[in-house]
Scaffold this active site. Structure first.
Site, PDB file in Angstrom:
ATOM      1  CG  MET A  21      -1.965  -1.157   1.154  1.00  0.00           C
ATOM      2  SD  MET A  21      -2.901  -1.234  -0.397  1.00  0.00           S
ATOM      3  CE  MET A  21      -3.800   0.304  -0.308  1.00  0.00           C
ATOM      4  CG  HIS A 134       2.473   2.634   3.916  1.00  0.00           C
ATOM      5  ND1 HIS A 134       1.128   2.698   4.221  1.00  0.00           N
ATOM      6  CD2 HIS A 134       2.784   1.315   3.855  1.00  0.00           C
ATOM      7  CE1 HIS A 134       0.652   1.470   4.348  1.00  0.00           C
ATOM      8  NE2 HIS A 134       1.632   0.603   4.126  1.00  0.00           N
ATOM      9  CG  HIS A 135      -2.669   5.284   0.408  1.00  0.00           C
ATOM     10  ND1 HIS A 135      -3.080   6.554   0.743  1.00  0.00           N
ATOM     11  CD2 HIS A 135      -3.353   4.950  -0.717  1.00  0.00           C
ATOM     12  CE1 HIS A 135      -3.975   6.976  -0.141  1.00  0.00           C
ATOM     13  NE2 HIS A 135      -4.161   6.020  -1.028  1.00  0.00           N
ATOM     14  CB  CYS A 136      -0.683   4.525   6.705  1.00  0.00           C
ATOM     15  SG  CYS A 136       1.076   4.385   7.053  1.00  0.00           S
ATOM     16  CG  ASN A 309      -4.750   8.737   3.799  1.00  0.00           C
ATOM     17  OD1 ASN A 309      -4.672   8.720   2.587  1.00  0.00           O
ATOM     18  ND2 ASN A 309      -3.813   8.200   4.592  1.00  0.00           N
TER      19      ASN A 309
END
Length: 492
Positions: A21, A134-136, A309
């Protein structure tokens, strides 16, 4: 310590050995390539502006709380900024392979979750910076802001900000548990405040509940399974990557001549690309659509500069079964107008925000289980991120083009990301290595679809100038291939 939001934590929990991810990009710069020390100095000067780059993830024992960000006392910039060289002749094929291989490797969870790869040896004396984050850590929009932070507005970098950073002591497991339990103990107070507020404003509460229920109801269409096609199925850990080029000026020509918005045009040319791909695979596309998730930013203006996000989603049906490009554009335009009026994205945000009520342990288990349940409600993902429309520089070198990378998860074998920068509109195509070896057909089809609509818009404008009425329907043959080489700053 900074507690992750439920959405950020979910991007960690759904990651497994085949679903990595991280989002990213391949940024192409003019030459000559800077030295490794120059790059390190340029990045180090900007680290005070992005504290998260020196923080790592700590998981709370027994999942009694969501993961937290803590300072990494062993942070070493040289670990995250890596230098390599393109295999010669340094052309398109070498660049595609390099990005695919870099993106196929998971980020090290014991370190801050980002990497930059500096690759020398691209044709015409250029070089590439491949980023992985990382998408987090960031969503697409905040990653665009982050790119602007790391770059300079002029060739001459401004004065570096003061860097008083000293890592805070890393918490031990007992401290992680204690703080998580303390935050949970505080939550009843927040609940009491909410109830008290509701008592003071019952009418407003009723209005909000009714509107929220309506918004959530607009997501019900996503529960209908999609038809089985080759875009879906088991995936492996390795990735292919390709790209397509466009110009915002061309998209605006289409918008002004044929109607719709920039996003309508983008989704229409993507539809043309998927149509070519599935036709090439010999699949039946008559009267067919494919469902794509379209992330939507819900970041407020006051939240710019934060990198967690803030995203929701809409779900669009791309009409690949429509032959006529004008009818295809009209179908997309009508559908997107309906989705906006239905407030589907708001409904999706309500559903994702409800995960904040789930205990951290259930959130972790739910994320892992979601990756193991066959996903039949989505064919692909399409994310469109606006970038700066002026030149940027790094170490005195001008950024020429940026091509984005989107991760794959569950059983989605092909994904698309779009990024606009300095007049360019660039598409990045991610494919599963074993089951999507032909994503170049999709990339070519996007450029063909864009060229078709430009010609039709220009033809309509010429007809108007000549005082004649252009025919409403056209059958257009496929355009000749458009070169997707990385030559020059942008392709017209």
């Amino acid at each position: 310590m900074h507690r992750m939001s439920p959405l950020d934590a979910s991007f960690l929990h759904i990651e497994d050995r085949v679903s990595h991810m991280h989002i990213g990009s391949a940024a192409i710069f003019e030459g000559p390539a800077p030295s490794h020390d120059e790059i390190l100095a340029a990045i180090a000067a900007k680290l005070p502006l992005v504290p998260r780059y020196r923080q790592k993830v700590r998981f709370v024992p027994l999942s009694v709380g969501r993961p937290v960000w803590v300072d990494d006392p062993h942070f070493v910039l040289d670990y995250h900024v890596r230098h390599t060289a393109m295999p010669q002749p340094g052309g398109d094929e070498q660049l595609r392979n390099l990005v695919g291989r870099v993106m196929s490797q998971q980020l090290d969870r014991t370190k801050p979750l980002w990497e930059l790869w500096i690759a020398e040896g691209l044709q015409d004396g250029r070089w590439v910076m491949i980023s992985k984050t990382h998408h987090c850590m960031v969503d697409g929009v905040s990653s665009s802001d982050l790119l602007s932070v790391l770059m300079d507005e002029t060739r001459e970098a401004g004065p570096a900000p003061a860097d008083p950073w000293r890592p805070e002591p890393e918490p031990n497991p007992a401290q992680l548990v204690t703080q998580a339990l303390a935050e949970r103990a505080a939550s009843p107070y927040e609940g009491v405040r909410t109830v008290a507020s509701a008592v003071r404003g019952p009418r407003r509460l009723v209005r909000n509940l009714v509107q929220g229920a309506r918004d959530v109801s607009q997501t019900r269409s996503v529960l209908v399974p999609t038809a089985s096609i080759s875009l879906n199925g088991p995936i492996g850990p390795h990735r292919r990557w390709d790209w397509a080029r466009g110009r915002l000026a061309d998209v605006k020509v289409i918008r002004d001549g044929l109607g719709g918005t920039v996003n309508d045009v983008v989704l229409t040319v993507i539809t043309a690309g998927f149509r070519e791909l599935l036709q090439q695979r010999g699949e039946d596309i008559e009267d067919r659509t494919i469902r794509t998730l379209v992330p939507v930013s819900v970041r407020k203006g006051s939240e710019r500069g934060t990198y967690d996000n803030k995203v929701s989603a809409m779900f669009a049906e791309l009409p690949i079964g429509i032959t006529d490009p004008l009818e295809r554009l009209d179908a997309v335009r009508r559908q997107m107008e309906g989705l906006k009026q239905s407030r589907q994205a708001v409904g999706a945000e309500v559903l994702t925000s409800m995960t904040g009520f789930a205990p951290a342990m259930l959130l972790a288990l739910g994320g892992r289980l979601a990756m193991r349940v066959p996903q039949r409600n989505l064919n692909t993902v399409t994310t469109n991120v606006p970038g700066p429309q002026h030149p940027l520089y790094l170490a005195g070198r001008r950024l020429l083009e940026v091509f984005p990378y989107v991760p794959l998860a569950s059983n989605v074998r092909v994904g698309l990301a779009i990024y606009s920068y300095d007049g360019g509109l660039n598409f990045g195509v991610t494919g599963d290595y074993d089951t999507a070896p032909d994503i170049g057909v999709l990339a070519d089809g996007i450029e063909h679809g864009l060229a078709e609509l430009v010609r039709l818009a220009q033809k309509g404008a010429a007809s108007k100038r000549a005082g004649t009425r252009a025919p409403r329907r056209h059958t257009v043959q496929a355009a000749s291939p458009v070169g997707r080489s990385t030559g020059g700053e942008t392709a017209s």
